[in-house]
Write a protein that holds these residues in place. Structure first.
Motif: not given
Length: 152
Positions: A15-21, A110-111, A118-125, A127-133
């Motif tokens: 969450x720290x990583x996700x939040x900062x990004x 994601x939706x 419209x987004x590249x895998x890094x960093x967009x997708x 971040x979705x995986x990080x929040x899910x985890x």
């Protein structure tokens, strides 16, 4: 008990990583709008699209909408970052607040952005995986802790 603490710490770090990004993305998005370079903000969000196709003269109303999006990225990143500090110690409220605010933010991303291509895998997708985890690890740890407490 030690495993539960480790899971909460892992969730906090995610969450720290996700939040900062997201705080950074919010600042960059608002900066583009405030400097009247709306195209730069749109290009930053839709980074899988050829930037030349997004380099247009956007109406001021579009800039306001993009600016609001940047503000939302900033506040949701800040909230999840602060929640992460409390998740580290097992705060139930922080676990739920981060899951709701960060999780729903990424669900919308994601939706509309990821599935739209419209987004590249890094960093967009990523971040979705990080929040899910982060959601899964913290909820699993919390419910495992609740189960242990009810047994003792």
């Amino acid at each position: 008990m030690k495993n539960i603490s480790l899971l909460l710490k892992i969730s906090s770090i995610l969450w720290i990583l996700w939040g900062l990004v997201h705080v950074l993305a919010g600042v960059m998005t608002m900066k583009g709008v405030l400097t009247e370079d709306i195209a730069a903000s749109v290009i930053g969000i839709a980074d899988a699209i050829d930037p030349a196709t997004l380099q247009i003269d956007y109406p001021k109303a579009s800039g306001a909408i993009i600016g609001q999006h940047g503000f939302n990225l900033f506040w949701v990143g800040s909230v999840t970052f602060i929640c992460a500090l409390f998740i580290w110690n097992g705060s139930k409220n922080a676990i739920y607040l981060a899951a709701i605010s960060g999780g729903l933010t990424d669900l919308g991303y994601f939706l509309f952005i990821d599935l739209g291509g419209y987004s590249k895998f890094v960093p967009g997708s990523i971040m979705t995986i990080i929040s899910f985890l982060a959601i899964i690890t913290s909820l699993y740890a919390y419910y495992k802790l609740q189960k242990e407490d009810s047994v003792s």
